[in-house]
Design an enzyme around this catalytic site. Structure first.
Site, PDB file in Angstrom:
ATOM      1  CE  LYS A 116      -4.118  -1.927   2.017  1.00 23.95           C
ATOM      2  NZ  LYS A 116      -4.961  -1.610   2.986  1.00 23.95           N
ATOM      3  CE  LYS A 158      -5.450   2.171   5.458  1.00 22.19           C
ATOM      4  NZ  LYS A 158      -6.012   2.795   4.538  1.00 22.19           N
ATOM      5  N   GLY A 165      -9.199  -5.496   6.539  1.00 18.23           N
ATOM      6  CA  GLY A 165      -9.330  -4.518   7.568  1.00 18.23           C
ATOM      7  C   GLY A 165      -8.505  -4.622   8.648  1.00 18.23           C
ATOM      8  CG  LEU A 203      -9.803  10.944   6.025  1.00 20.95           C
ATOM      9  CD1 LEU A 203     -10.352  10.906   4.571  1.00 20.95           C
ATOM     10  CD2 LEU A 203      -9.440  12.302   6.169  1.00 20.95           C
ATOM     11  CG  HIS A 235     -12.063  -0.623   9.235  1.00 15.91           C
ATOM     12  ND1 HIS A 235     -12.496   0.715   9.134  1.00 15.91           N
ATOM     13  CD2 HIS A 235     -11.099  -0.633  10.164  1.00 15.91           C
ATOM     14  CE1 HIS A 235     -12.012   1.324  10.342  1.00 15.91           C
ATOM     15  NE2 HIS A 235     -11.504   0.531  10.916  1.00 15.91           N
ATOM     16  NE  ARG A 291      -9.329  -8.573  -4.074  1.00 22.94           N
ATOM     17  CZ  ARG A 291     -10.476  -7.826  -3.661  1.00 22.94           C
ATOM     18  NH1 ARG A 291     -11.308  -8.121  -4.170  1.00 22.94           N
ATOM     19  NH2 ARG A 291     -10.298  -7.259  -2.630  1.00 22.94           N
ATOM     20  NE  ARG A 337     -19.554  -7.471   0.555  1.00 24.11           N
ATOM     21  CZ  ARG A 337     -18.465  -7.395   0.508  1.00 24.11           C
ATOM     22  NH1 ARG A 337     -17.563  -8.029   1.207  1.00 24.11           N
ATOM     23  NH2 ARG A 337     -17.647  -6.598  -0.274  1.00 24.11           N
TER      24      ARG A 337
HETATM   25  P1  ADP Z   1      -8.216  -2.999   3.692  1.00 27.40           P
HETATM   26  O1  ADP Z   1      -7.360  -3.338   2.469  1.00 27.40           O
HETATM   27  O2  ADP Z   1      -7.586  -3.897   4.903  1.00 27.40           O
HETATM   28  O3  ADP Z   1      -9.796  -3.415   3.455  1.00 27.40           O
HETATM   29  P2  ADP Z   1      -8.557  -0.195   3.348  1.00 27.40           P
HETATM   30  O4  ADP Z   1      -7.250   0.587   3.210  1.00 27.40           O
HETATM   31  O5  ADP Z   1      -9.191  -0.737   1.937  1.00 27.40           O
HETATM   32  O6  ADP Z   1      -7.999  -1.833   4.042  1.00 27.40           O
HETATM   33  O7  ADP Z   1      -9.538   0.285   4.203  1.00 27.40           O
HETATM   34  C1  ADP Z   1     -10.499  -0.210   4.648  1.00 27.40           C
HETATM   35  C2  ADP Z   1     -11.670   0.540   5.303  1.00 27.40           C
HETATM   36  O8  ADP Z   1     -10.836   1.060   6.472  1.00 27.40           O
HETATM   37  C3  ADP Z   1     -11.938   1.760   4.506  1.00 27.40           C
HETATM   38  O9  ADP Z   1     -13.172   1.596   3.691  1.00 27.40           O
HETATM   39  C4  ADP Z   1     -12.538   2.841   5.681  1.00 27.40           C
HETATM   40  O10 ADP Z   1     -13.764   2.564   6.117  1.00 27.40           O
HETATM   41  C5  ADP Z   1     -11.331   2.359   6.592  1.00 27.40           C
HETATM   42  N1  ADP Z   1     -10.228   3.420   6.333  1.00 27.40           N
HETATM   43  C6  ADP Z   1      -9.258   3.155   5.565  1.00 27.40           C
HETATM   44  N2  ADP Z   1      -8.344   4.337   5.880  1.00 27.40           N
HETATM   45  C7  ADP Z   1      -8.906   5.283   6.472  1.00 27.40           C
HETATM   46  C8  ADP Z   1      -8.529   6.805   6.809  1.00 27.40           C
HETATM   47  N3  ADP Z   1      -7.404   7.170   6.528  1.00 27.40           N
HETATM   48  N4  ADP Z   1      -9.432   7.241   7.590  1.00 27.40           N
HETATM   49  C9  ADP Z   1     -10.601   6.825   7.951  1.00 27.40           C
HETATM   50  N5  ADP Z   1     -11.132   5.344   7.701  1.00 27.40           N
HETATM   51  C10 ADP Z   1      -9.972   4.826   6.872  1.00 27.40           C
END
Ligand code: ADP
Length: 446
Positions: A116, A158, A165, A203, A235, A291, A337
């Site tokens: 990422k 992260k 999540g 955020l 998430h 994907r 879902r």
């Molecule tokens: P994963 O790959 O584990 O699913 P993502 O980066 O796609 O992780 O994020 C999954 C979810 O986590 C997002 O849809 C959102 O709900 C939350 N999220 C991710 N980054 C942020 C952030 N910077 N601020 C607030 N919520 C976040």
């Protein structure tokens, strides 16, 4: 075109891919674990091969066994579905080394977007706006504190290798930063074997909006509009819709065109999803999935396109058959879902389905591998069906969804159906007025 496609997955997505292959006149091979010998994806395939024991690491993640299954059956391509090996660059390379086509992007792009930190860096270079955060990995606490002060609290820790999540922790203030880092680090190490972390601005009221792309690797790329996946718990997405109730036409076209241009420049191949958080009228890139996604169905409903057929054609070397101006968006679609889980606690509820009746009628689609008498194994995810509803307007779609959920009978296990029925009456849902935190707040209040 391929002669025979091996589908390295299970459940509803294995069936979904089989359907596309059948329409293309391509033979299908199902692979399965010992726990899935009676599964629908095995029964409906042209051929099937048992590839190992129930735990995923012994079967659906067992690369040598999957390659052997291709060789035994003479499959010339593999569709990985989502999850399992879908974003494993090494798997894509091993298949290519055996002259088997991986139905997906190049291994190089899978690897690039799988990290990422690199994905964000690439997005930034391609002109896509990203969430403010650390430019590279977090190395020590002192550096993390300095970065977090620059970004401004709350910050989100992260995992660079993150997914599903996991490996994500919020630090509301500097006091919580050390614990957030150590928890995220150990979670990430355990889940992904990699403990590289980075920081992002957390955020407070974003929506999750993602753009579907289709590209041929020859420099042609188009977007198929957006999906709003803001209704989440932990998430994880539970309800997805297209188009997003939050965007206007000009925002939609602008973000779509930005993403399509970036994918052209990257020479991306296949289907992909660029995920954003959307807050205060601005988009912030969080990651790209290289994907097919669970929620691709809502895009199919409003575009009338079969994304899996397009994906297979592209993998077989065909150039994109559609131009951006050929894409017409029609009506509204929502996916729920249906998981075998308690509708309040989300605790998994494996067991045997005693009765199973799916809804039907105009604009109703059910993608599922479940049936009456089916025993849900405890080893895999809890998704048992996707209910997708399409109608001319969002209001009609909600009415149809309510009707369809009322018809759905799943006895013997707990499901998320009661949750969805209760959500349809909520004013915020009716108004489309929800962000990524809405569902958890709503459940906590209820
Ligand atoms: P994963 O790959 O584990 O699913 P993502 O980066 O796609 O992780 O994020 C999954 C979810 O986590 C997002 O849809 C959102 O709900 C939350 N999220 C991710 N980054 C942020 C952030 N910077 N601020 C607030 N919520 C976040």
């Amino acid at each position: 075109m391929f002669d025979k496609v091996l589908i390295a997955n299970r459940g509803e997505i294995a069936l979904r891919i089989q359907r596309a292959c059948k329409e293309l006149g391509v033979a299908t091979v199902a692979v399965h674990s010992t726990a899935d010998a009676d599964a629908m994806h095995v029964r409906l395939a042209d051929e099937s091969v048992c590839i190992g024991a129930a735990p995923a690491k012994d079967s659906y993640l067992n690369i040598p066994q999957i390659v052997a299954a291709c060789e035994i059956t003479g499959a010339d391509a593999v569709h990985p579905g989502y999850g399992f090996l879908a974003e494993n660059a090494r798997f894509a390379e091993i298949l290519e080394e055996h002259d088997i086509t991986f139905i997906g992007p190049s291994a190089e792009h899978v690897r690039l977007m799988g990290n990422k930190i690199e994905a964000k860096d690439t997005a930034r270079k391609l002109g896509i706006p990203v969430v403010p955060g650390s430019d590279g990995p977090v190395t020590d606490l002192k550096q993390a504190k300095r970065l977090a002060r620059e970004i401004g609290y709350p910050v989100l820790v992260k995992a660079a290798a993150g997914g599903g999540g996991r490996g994500m922790k919020v630090a509301p203030t500097e006091t919580e930063l050390e614990v957030a880092i150590s928890t995220a680090r150990s979670e990430s190490k355990a889940a992904f074997g990699d403990d590289t972390l980075y920081l992002e601005k957390y955020l407070m009221k974003p929506r999750h909006i993602e753009v579907q792309v289709l590209a041929d690797g020859l420099g042609n790329a188009i977007h198929l509009g957006e999906r709003d996946c803001s209704l989440q718990r932990r998430h994880q997405k539970l309800w997805e819709e297209a188009p997003s109730p939050a965007l206007n036409q000009s925002e939609r076209e602008t973000i779509g065109a930005t993403v399509a241009k970036a994918m052209q420049d990257l020479r991306y191949r296949g289907v992909g999803t660029v995920e954003f958080l959307y807050e205060g009228g601005e988009f912030f890139f969080i990651e790209m999935n290289t994907r097919l996604q669970v929620e691709h169905t809502v895009t199919e409903m409003i575009t009338g396109l079969d994304l899996v057929i397009e994906q297979i054609r592209i993998a077989a070397g065909a150039p994109l058959s559609l131009r951006q101006e050929d894409i017409r968006f029609n009506g509204h679609a929502i996916e729920c879902r249906i998981n075998a889980e308690n509708a309040r606690t989300f605790r998994p509820s494996p067991g045997t389905i005693t009765h199973f009746h799916t809804p039907g009628g105009l604009g109703v689609r059910v993608d599922s591998g479940a049936y009456a008498g089916y025993t849900i194994p405890p080893y895999y995810d809890s998704l048992i069906a996707k209910l997708i509803v399409h109608a001319r307007t969002r209001n009609e779609c909600l009415m149809r969804l309510k009707r369809a959920l009322g018809e759905f009978v799943v006895d013997g296990v707990e499901t998320t159906i009661p949750l969805f029925i209760s959500l349809i009456g909520e004013p915020d849902i009716v108004d489309g007025n929800y962000d990524i935190h809405w569902l958890e707040k709503h459940l906590a209040e209820g």
